[in-house]
Scaffold this motif. Structure first.
Motif, PDB file in Angstrom:
ATOM      1  N   SER A  50       0.822  -1.224   0.000  1.00  0.00           N
ATOM      2  CA  SER A  50       0.000   0.000   0.000  1.00  0.00           C
ATOM      3  C   SER A  50       0.854   1.270   0.000  1.00  0.00           C
ATOM      4  O   SER A  50       0.309   2.371   0.025  1.00  0.00           O
ATOM      5  CB  SER A  50      -0.919   0.011   1.226  1.00  0.00           C
ATOM      6  N   ALA A  51       2.184   1.118  -0.014  1.00  0.00           N
ATOM      7  CA  ALA A  51       3.044   2.313   0.106  1.00  0.00           C
ATOM      8  C   ALA A  51       2.806   3.282  -1.045  1.00  0.00           C
ATOM      9  O   ALA A  51       2.883   2.905  -2.215  1.00  0.00           O
ATOM     10  CB  ALA A  51       4.512   1.903   0.154  1.00  0.00           C
ATOM     11  N   HIS A  52       2.518   4.517  -0.692  1.00  0.00           N
ATOM     12  CA  HIS A  52       2.313   5.558  -1.689  1.00  0.00           C
ATOM     13  C   HIS A  52       3.406   6.605  -1.447  1.00  0.00           C
ATOM     14  O   HIS A  52       3.496   7.167  -0.357  1.00  0.00           O
ATOM     15  CB  HIS A  52       0.907   6.150  -1.489  1.00  0.00           C
ATOM     16  N   PHE A  53       4.235   6.829  -2.486  1.00  0.00           N
ATOM     17  CA  PHE A  53       5.394   7.702  -2.299  1.00  0.00           C
ATOM     18  C   PHE A  53       5.044   9.154  -2.658  1.00  0.00           C
ATOM     19  O   PHE A  53       4.437   9.410  -3.697  1.00  0.00           O
ATOM     20  CB  PHE A  53       6.567   7.211  -3.150  1.00  0.00           C
ATOM     21  N   THR A 183      18.192  10.975   0.828  1.00  0.00           N
ATOM     22  CA  THR A 183      17.403  11.270  -0.368  1.00  0.00           C
ATOM     23  C   THR A 183      17.120  12.783  -0.396  1.00  0.00           C
ATOM     24  O   THR A 183      17.008  13.405   0.661  1.00  0.00           O
ATOM     25  CB  THR A 183      16.057  10.519  -0.355  1.00  0.00           C
ATOM     26  N   PRO A 184      16.975  13.355  -1.601  1.00  0.00           N
ATOM     27  CA  PRO A 184      16.712  14.802  -1.649  1.00  0.00           C
ATOM     28  C   PRO A 184      15.311  15.150  -1.156  1.00  0.00           C
ATOM     29  O   PRO A 184      15.041  16.289  -0.781  1.00  0.00           O
ATOM     30  CB  PRO A 184      16.862  15.136  -3.137  1.00  0.00           C
ATOM     31  N   ASN A 185      14.412  14.204  -1.198  1.00  0.00           N
ATOM     32  CA  ASN A 185      13.039  14.405  -0.715  1.00  0.00           C
ATOM     33  C   ASN A 185      12.440  13.016  -0.525  1.00  0.00           C
ATOM     34  O   ASN A 185      13.149  12.021  -0.667  1.00  0.00           O
ATOM     35  CB  ASN A 185      12.212  15.250  -1.720  1.00  0.00           C
ATOM     36  N   GLY A 186      11.169  12.936  -0.239  1.00  0.00           N
ATOM     37  CA  GLY A 186      10.522  11.619  -0.146  1.00  0.00           C
ATOM     38  C   GLY A 186       9.789  11.399   1.153  1.00  0.00           C
ATOM     39  O   GLY A 186      10.268  11.739   2.240  1.00  0.00           O
ATOM     40  N   GLY A 187       8.588  10.874   0.996  1.00  0.00           N
ATOM     41  CA  GLY A 187       7.767  10.480   2.141  1.00  0.00           C
ATOM     42  C   GLY A 187       6.914   9.300   1.719  1.00  0.00           C
ATOM     43  O   GLY A 187       6.807   9.008   0.515  1.00  0.00           O
ATOM     44  N   VAL A 188       6.346   8.611   2.671  1.00  0.00           N
ATOM     45  CA  VAL A 188       5.521   7.439   2.363  1.00  0.00           C
ATOM     46  C   VAL A 188       4.239   7.503   3.179  1.00  0.00           C
ATOM     47  O   VAL A 188       4.263   7.841   4.369  1.00  0.00           O
ATOM     48  CB  VAL A 188       6.263   6.117   2.709  1.00  0.00           C
ATOM     49  N   ARG A 204       5.708  14.738 -10.988  1.00  0.00           N
ATOM     50  CA  ARG A 204       7.174  14.638 -10.926  1.00  0.00           C
ATOM     51  C   ARG A 204       7.773  15.992 -10.518  1.00  0.00           C
ATOM     52  O   ARG A 204       7.464  17.010 -11.148  1.00  0.00           O
ATOM     53  CB  ARG A 204       7.648  14.254 -12.321  1.00  0.00           C
ATOM     54  N   PRO A 205       8.633  16.006  -9.493  1.00  0.00           N
ATOM     55  CA  PRO A 205       9.240  17.288  -9.098  1.00  0.00           C
ATOM     56  C   PRO A 205      10.182  17.794 -10.181  1.00  0.00           C
ATOM     57  O   PRO A 205      10.714  16.995 -10.960  1.00  0.00           O
ATOM     58  CB  PRO A 205      10.032  16.941  -7.835  1.00  0.00           C
ATOM     59  N   ASN A 206      10.410  19.104 -10.211  1.00  0.00           N
ATOM     60  CA  ASN A 206      11.341  19.629 -11.218  1.00  0.00           C
ATOM     61  C   ASN A 206      12.780  19.259 -10.854  1.00  0.00           C
ATOM     62  O   ASN A 206      13.076  18.820  -9.733  1.00  0.00           O
ATOM     63  CB  ASN A 206      11.170  21.146 -11.374  1.00  0.00           C
ATOM     64  N   GLY A 267       4.993  14.340  -6.114  1.00  0.00           N
ATOM     65  CA  GLY A 267       5.467  12.998  -5.734  1.00  0.00           C
ATOM     66  C   GLY A 267       6.959  13.012  -5.431  1.00  0.00           C
ATOM     67  O   GLY A 267       7.605  14.064  -5.460  1.00  0.00           O
ATOM     68  N   MET A 268       7.501  11.841  -5.171  1.00  0.00           N
ATOM     69  CA  MET A 268       8.928  11.718  -4.837  1.00  0.00           C
ATOM     70  C   MET A 268       9.757  11.780  -6.129  1.00  0.00           C
ATOM     71  O   MET A 268       9.322  11.283  -7.171  1.00  0.00           O
ATOM     72  CB  MET A 268       9.130  10.379  -4.125  1.00  0.00           C
ATOM     73  N   SER A 269      10.949  12.353  -6.059  1.00  0.00           N
ATOM     74  CA  SER A 269      11.827  12.382  -7.237  1.00  0.00           C
ATOM     75  C   SER A 269      12.209  10.956  -7.628  1.00  0.00           C
ATOM     76  O   SER A 269      12.577  10.159  -6.746  1.00  0.00           O
ATOM     77  CB  SER A 269      13.125  13.134  -6.929  1.00  0.00           C
TER      78      SER A 269
END
Ligand SMILES: Cc1ncc(COP(=O)(O)O)c(C=O)c1O
Length: 395
Positions: A50-53, A183-188, A204-206, A267-269
């Motif tokens: 179920s992980a949603h990044f 990581t430069p960013n990211g969450g779950v 998608r991040p820039n 979202g996550m890079s």
């Protein structure tokens, strides 16, 4: 008694001394960017179906509140918190009612239970610094009362209660990746209720939001590994950036205190995947625990942390030193090259000073001392030496 606690002045940030000895966060090595097969099946929550990044944890909290229809509903929320997680809930329309957190960052489940009413839709529990809150008790109570439990594991990635990972007890959990991993960013966001729902992929991040922090992290690593040369290169790159007025157009910074609705779909890079696949998770937990024990052994009597024990399974995010001279200790540590952080020093408008005195006390006294996976035993010794000196200096 509160008057003895030295106030932190708004906007006051002491500079790092001549040489960086310990960064606040783990740093990125270029080797981690090479795509590869993961070393082993990544641990929970990274391989959970179920992980949603998401770009950062706040986006997961907002998405969850929308998904569960928490607008207009009551959420029981701890009196001690970062601020942005609360703003994410409020922005989604939830109403919050606070329950107390004591001076040891402990939650008494009875304080939560007595606040559960007809209006209550969810209980929000934060696992502070990687140390478990009373999640088994609250999961049982929430089940019995038909209320949902949200575990906030932004500070507790890879942490377990015994053998079981934090974030696997409640109906949903959120994690922040970039506080524990380079990581430069990211969450779950992990969802148990409803169990089989796929949330839409994030935008998608820039490039600037990915490349900028990665470059900064690699330069920091270079400085930590090579000393003066690395520092000179880092300064040179910064100066060059300033000279050509390079602007990271549209860069979305992480670690900020305010919630921005325009970024909720981010979202996550994609690069974070390679970095996640390159991690040795068992080693990260082992090294963080070893460093915490090491600091505990050296500092217990001089600068005791909030958590004086390290239960099995806990992956500590940092050493939560407690001092009434917070501003001066921070200054003294930063002058010695330790990137110590003022942890949650400012109150949120919803909980002004005086509402929950124990939370005020925590806000006025906790200093974050790094104990992450990059730090080897000699560096941990240098950190401990710096803390001892800083404590002597401030009296
Ligand atoms: C307890 C807690 N929850 C949630 C968040 C939000 O994390 P992010 O910065 O990944 O949105 C933070 C941020 O520090 C936090 O401390």
């Amino acid at each position: 008694m509160e008057a003895l606690v030295e106030p932190i002045q708004e906007g006051r940030e002491s500079p790092i001394g001549r040489r960086l000895v310990a960064s606040a966060l783990p740093t990125l090595s270029p080797a981690m960017l090479v795509p590869r097969r993961p070393r082993a099946r990544p641990p929970f929550p990274l391989s959970d179906p179920s992980a949603h990044f998401v770009y950062f944890a706040r986006n997961g909290i907002y998405a969850l509140a929308r998904l569960w229809g928490l607008a207009g509903k009551e959420v029981l929320f701890p009196s001690y918190f970062h601020g942005v997680e609360l703003d994410a809930l409020l922005e989604a329309g939830a109403r919050v009612r606070f329950y107390p957190v004591d001076r040891r960052m402990q939650v008494d489940p009875r304080e939560v239970v007595q606040r559960i009413g007809k209006e209550t839709a969810a209980v929000y529990l934060i696992h502070y610094v990687g140390f478990p809150g009373p999640v088994e008790e609250l999961a049982a109570i929430c089940e019995e009362r038909g209320v949902r439990l949200i575990e906030d594991c932004a500070l507790a990635l890879l942490s377990c209660l015994g053998e079981r990972p934090l974030g696997s007890f409640g109906h949903a959990a959120v994690f922040c990746l970039y506080k524990t991993l380079p990581t430069p960013n990211g969450g779950v966001l992990v969802l148990r209720h409803p169990p089989a729902i796929r949330l839409p992929e994030g935008e998608r991040p820039n490039l600037a939001s990915t490349v900028g922090p990665m470059l900064a992290s690699m330069l920091q690593r270079l400085e930590l590994r090579t000393g003066h040369l690395g520092r000179a290169i880092r300064r040179g790159v910064r100066a060059l950036g300033a000279a050509v007025r390079w602007r990271a157009a549209g860069h979305v910074p992480t670690g900020t205190p305010s919630f921005d609705r325009s970024q909720v779909r981010l979202g996550m890079s994609p690069t974070c995947r390679s970095i996640l696949d390159a991690q040795d998770y068992a080693r990260i937990v082992e090294r963080r625990r070893r460093s915490y024990f090491h600091l505990l052994g050296r500092l217990r009597s001089v600068a005791p942390p909030v958590f004086g024990e390290l239960p099995p399974g806990v992956c500590p995010l940092f050493y939560p030193l407690q001092t009434r001279q917070k501003a001066r200790v921070l200054e003294a540590l930063r002058a010695r090259g330790i990137e110590a952080i003022d942890f949650w020093g400012r109150p949120h408008r919803q909980v002004p000073w005086g509402t929950f005195p124990d939370s005020d006390h925590l806000r006025r006294t906790i200093v974050e001392i790094p104990c992450h996976q990059d730090l080897d035993p000699p560096t941990i010794d240098r950190i401990a030496d710096a803390v001892v000196e800083a404590m002597e200096e401030v009296g």
